[in-house]
Design an enzyme around this catalytic site. Structure first.
Site, PDB file in Angstrom:
ATOM      1  N   ASN A   1      -7.350   4.077   9.457  1.00 53.39           N
ATOM      2  CA  ASN A   1      -6.738   2.885  10.056  1.00 53.39           C
ATOM      3  C   ASN A   1      -6.812   2.860  11.578  1.00 53.39           C
ATOM      4  O   ASN A   1      -6.722   1.802  12.174  1.00 53.39           O
ATOM      5  CB  ASN A   1      -5.287   2.749   9.598  1.00 53.39           C
ATOM      6  CG  ASN A   1      -4.525   4.043   9.640  1.00 53.39           C
ATOM      7  OD1 ASN A   1      -4.900   5.032   9.007  1.00 53.39           O
ATOM      8  ND2 ASN A   1      -3.458   4.066  10.404  1.00 53.39           N
TER       9      ASN A   1
ATOM     10  N   GLY B   1      -2.282  -6.186   0.315  1.00 56.22           N
ATOM     11  CA  GLY B   1      -2.657  -7.585   0.510  1.00 56.22           C
ATOM     12  C   GLY B   1      -2.806  -8.008   1.958  1.00 56.22           C
ATOM     13  O   GLY B   1      -3.742  -8.719   2.321  1.00 56.22           O
ATOM     14  N   HIS B   2      -1.870  -7.542   2.824  1.00 62.74           N
ATOM     15  CA  HIS B   2      -1.835  -8.127   4.170  1.00 62.74           C
ATOM     16  C   HIS B   2      -2.965  -7.665   5.077  1.00 62.74           C
ATOM     17  O   HIS B   2      -3.079  -8.129   6.204  1.00 62.74           O
ATOM     18  CB  HIS B   2      -0.455  -7.948   4.819  1.00 62.74           C
ATOM     19  CG  HIS B   2      -0.099  -6.571   5.267  1.00 62.74           C
ATOM     20  ND1 HIS B   2      -0.134  -6.206   6.586  1.00 62.74           N
ATOM     21  CD2 HIS B   2       0.322  -5.477   4.584  1.00 62.74           C
ATOM     22  CE1 HIS B   2       0.267  -4.941   6.698  1.00 62.74           C
ATOM     23  NE2 HIS B   2       0.542  -4.486   5.492  1.00 62.74           N
TER      24      HIS B   2
ATOM     25  N   GLN C   1      -7.606   0.005   4.297  1.00 60.54           N
ATOM     26  CA  GLN C   1      -8.358  -0.553   5.427  1.00 60.54           C
ATOM     27  C   GLN C   1      -9.786  -0.927   5.037  1.00 60.54           C
ATOM     28  O   GLN C   1     -10.519  -1.468   5.869  1.00 60.54           O
ATOM     29  CB  GLN C   1      -8.395   0.445   6.590  1.00 60.54           C
ATOM     30  CG  GLN C   1      -7.050   0.682   7.239  1.00 60.54           C
ATOM     31  CD  GLN C   1      -6.547  -0.509   8.060  1.00 60.54           C
ATOM     32  OE1 GLN C   1      -7.301  -1.417   8.407  1.00 60.54           O
ATOM     33  NE2 GLN C   1      -5.264  -0.515   8.367  1.00 60.54           N
TER      34      GLN C   1
ATOM     35  N   GLY D   1       0.824  -1.204   0.000  1.00 62.68           N
ATOM     36  CA  GLY D   1       0.000   0.000   0.000  1.00 62.68           C
ATOM     37  C   GLY D   1       0.861   1.258   0.000  1.00 62.68           C
ATOM     38  O   GLY D   1       0.541   2.256  -0.658  1.00 62.68           O
TER      39      GLY D   1
ATOM     40  N   CYS E   1       1.614   1.777  12.931  1.00 65.29           N
ATOM     41  CA  CYS E   1       2.618   2.619  12.279  1.00 65.29           C
ATOM     42  C   CYS E   1       3.150   3.723  13.167  1.00 65.29           C
ATOM     43  O   CYS E   1       4.240   4.224  12.949  1.00 65.29           O
ATOM     44  CB  CYS E   1       2.041   3.245  11.020  1.00 65.29           C
ATOM     45  SG  CYS E   1       1.385   2.023   9.920  1.00 65.29           S
TER      46      CYS E   1
ATOM     47  N   THR F   1      10.197  -7.940 -12.484  1.00 69.23           N
ATOM     48  CA  THR F   1       9.532  -9.225 -12.735  1.00 69.23           C
ATOM     49  C   THR F   1       8.412  -9.438 -11.730  1.00 69.23           C
ATOM     50  O   THR F   1       8.596  -9.238 -10.529  1.00 69.23           O
ATOM     51  CB  THR F   1      10.559 -10.373 -12.660  1.00 69.23           C
ATOM     52  OG1 THR F   1      11.555 -10.119 -13.647  1.00 69.23           O
ATOM     53  CG2 THR F   1       9.918 -11.727 -12.915  1.00 69.23           C
TER      54      THR F   1
HETATM   55  N1  PLP Z   1      -2.659   2.975   4.230  1.00 68.62           N
HETATM   56  C1  PLP Z   1      -3.306   2.618   5.351  1.00 68.62           C
HETATM   57  C2  PLP Z   1      -4.604   3.257   5.677  1.00 68.62           C
HETATM   58  C3  PLP Z   1      -2.766   1.632   6.184  1.00 68.62           C
HETATM   59  O1  PLP Z   1      -3.418   1.283   7.299  1.00 68.62           O
HETATM   60  C4  PLP Z   1      -1.523   1.053   5.836  1.00 68.62           C
HETATM   61  C5  PLP Z   1      -0.883   0.053   6.716  1.00 68.62           C
HETATM   62  O2  PLP Z   1      -1.150  -0.030   7.885  1.00 68.62           O
HETATM   63  C6  PLP Z   1      -0.903   1.458   4.643  1.00 68.62           C
HETATM   64  C7  PLP Z   1      -1.499   2.418   3.873  1.00 68.62           C
HETATM   65  C8  PLP Z   1       0.398   0.869   4.211  1.00 68.62           C
HETATM   66  O3  PLP Z   1       0.213  -0.401   3.649  1.00 68.62           O
HETATM   67  P1  PLP Z   1       1.465  -1.413   3.554  1.00 68.62           P
HETATM   68  O4  PLP Z   1       1.680  -1.947   4.924  1.00 68.62           O
HETATM   69  O5  PLP Z   1       1.029  -2.446   2.575  1.00 68.62           O
HETATM   70  O6  PLP Z   1       2.595  -0.630   3.049  1.00 68.62           O
END
Ligand code: PLP
Length: 398
Positions: A157, A206-207, A185, A74, A331, A243
């Site tokens: 988030n 993805g996660h 989210q 993301g 984060c 790739t």
């Molecule tokens: N955007 C939001 C709202 C998120 O909650 C997060 C990750 O917590 C991200 C972006 C970043 O995604 P990634 O962990 O795949 O870099």
């Protein structure tokens, strides 16, 4: 979800790869290891798998497969939009040099925009109301013909609050600006339709939906110009070289397919029901608040603050009891932020913002676990309050 060693209620931070997703990915590490750029049979097989995943991802987002580009996460998707548009504005000599971003955006949007300041770009934050919903009125007042990009995330988030994306996209477009929504989210948790939302860009990861870490995607509306962030062999239709990470792309596609299936089977309603029960039970502890509780939210997320119980202490006590939650967002942990920028932007009173925790449930969270979450949290909060002089004073006065 019950793990061998406890209950996981931190799905907004990350989710486990579901067994179906892992099974779909597995052959692409070994027997189907081809490079999609090769014209031989193994390459064609890998290419076909990537095409299927692209169609599955597009279907979840209400897009066409040609509008989906796979990325590493993301964060990359968001950075690509910001840095790509800035580069294009410089190249074309456009006078659009302002980013308008919601005050509650993820750092992958906020910091990417702010990082463009040495190149002559300005970033301004669109205020939010006390629930953390971005104000379209403020955006309308702030925006001008110099705005390059407006970014308003689909859901936050930390609080799960759903944002007025469609209205903000219309305002951005009325002044010729492009519009990004970070749907990391939301994807898989609430129905999404990029076209109906009217956005030019939409990012996912993805996660957050039971695919692995290290895979993401960006929707780029057909006809919108976004130069590549990564140049090289011309993969992803020349837009994102390197790739293709075939197994992870296959995993993301399968996760999107499963998520669409679960959404139509009522998973969002089930989770909202569990979340609401947890919320109602915890509210009986008194002297607490639901951050963002007055706005529509993603179904699995609950952000609450408790007076006289520091969020970090609650989280650590829960951790010792085998309940895994978080304070605000994963984060901002360890970055020295005493109060998250999200709760600050919502004007959450300091004593409440310090006591904030996020419980985020997901695929696999059961009713029994929801009850255990309440029991453990109640116990931890009561224990912390029982040793708080401030709590003693408050209760004495009652
Ligand atoms: N955007 C939001 C709202 C998120 O909650 C997060 C990750 O917590 C991200 C972006 C970043 O995604 P990634 O962990 O795949 O870099």
């Amino acid at each position: 979800m019950e793990r061998k060693n406890g209950i996981y209620a931190d799905c907004a931070a990350t989710t486990p790869v579901s067994p179906e997703v892992a099974a779909a990915m597995l052959p692409y590490f070994s027997e189907n290891f081809g490079n999609p750029s090769s014209a031989t049979r193994p390459g064609r097989d890998a290419g076909a798998a990537v095409a299927t995943a692209r169609a599955q991802t597009a279907a979840l987002l209400g897009a066409t497969p040609e509008e989906i580009f796979f990325t590493s996460c993301g964060t990359e998707s968001n950075n690509w939009v910001v840095r790509g548009l800035a580069a294009e504005a410089i190249r074309s000599g456009s006078g659009r040099r302002r980013f308008l971003v919601s005050a509650v955006e993820h750092p992958s949007v906020l910091r990417a925009c702010e990082a463009m300041s040495p190149f002559g770009f300005q970033t301004e934050r669109i205020p939010v109301d006390e629930n953390g919903a971005t104000s379209p009125e403020a955006l309308a007042r702030m925006i001008g013909e110099d705005c390059l990009l407006t970014a308003v995330m689909h859901s936050n988030n930390e609080t799960g609050v759903l944002q007025p994306v469609k209205t903000c996209a219309e305002i951005a477009h009325s002044r010729g600006a492009l519009f990004l929504t970070d749907a990391v989210q939301s994807a898989g948790h609430v129905p999404l339709n990029a076209r109906k939302l009217g956005c030019d860009f939409l990012s996912i990861s993805g996660h957050k939906l039971n695919a692995p870490k290290g895979i993401g995607a960006l929707y780029v509306k057909s006809g919108v110009v976004l130069p590549p962030l990564i140049d090289g062999g011309g993969q992803e239709n020349g837009k994102r070289s390197g790739t293709e990470n075939v197994p992870y792309i296959v995993g993301l596609g399968e996760a999107c397919r499963r998520a669409a299936e679960r959404l139509s089977a009522g998973e969002a309603e089930r989770l909202a029901g569990l979340r609401n029960r947890i919320e109602a039970s915890l509210l009986t502890l008194g002297r607490c608040r639901v951050n963002g509780g007055g706005a529509p939210r993603t179904p699995g997320t609950l952000n609450m603050s408790f007076a006289c119980a520091q969020g970090e202490s609650v989280m650590l006590l829960c951790d010792m009891r085998g309940l895994y939650i978080s304070t605000g967002s994963a984060c901002s942990m360890g970055r020295g932020e005493d109060v998250s920028h999200v709760l600050r932007a919502m004007r959450t009173p300091e004593n409440m913002a310090n006591g904030s925790i996020r419980i985020s449930i997901g695929d696999g969270t059961t009713e029994e676990e929801a009850e255990r979450i309440v029991d453990i949290l109640t116990d931890c909060i009561r224990r912390l309050r029982s040793v708080s002089a401030e709590w003693e004073n408050i209760t004495k006065q009652e």
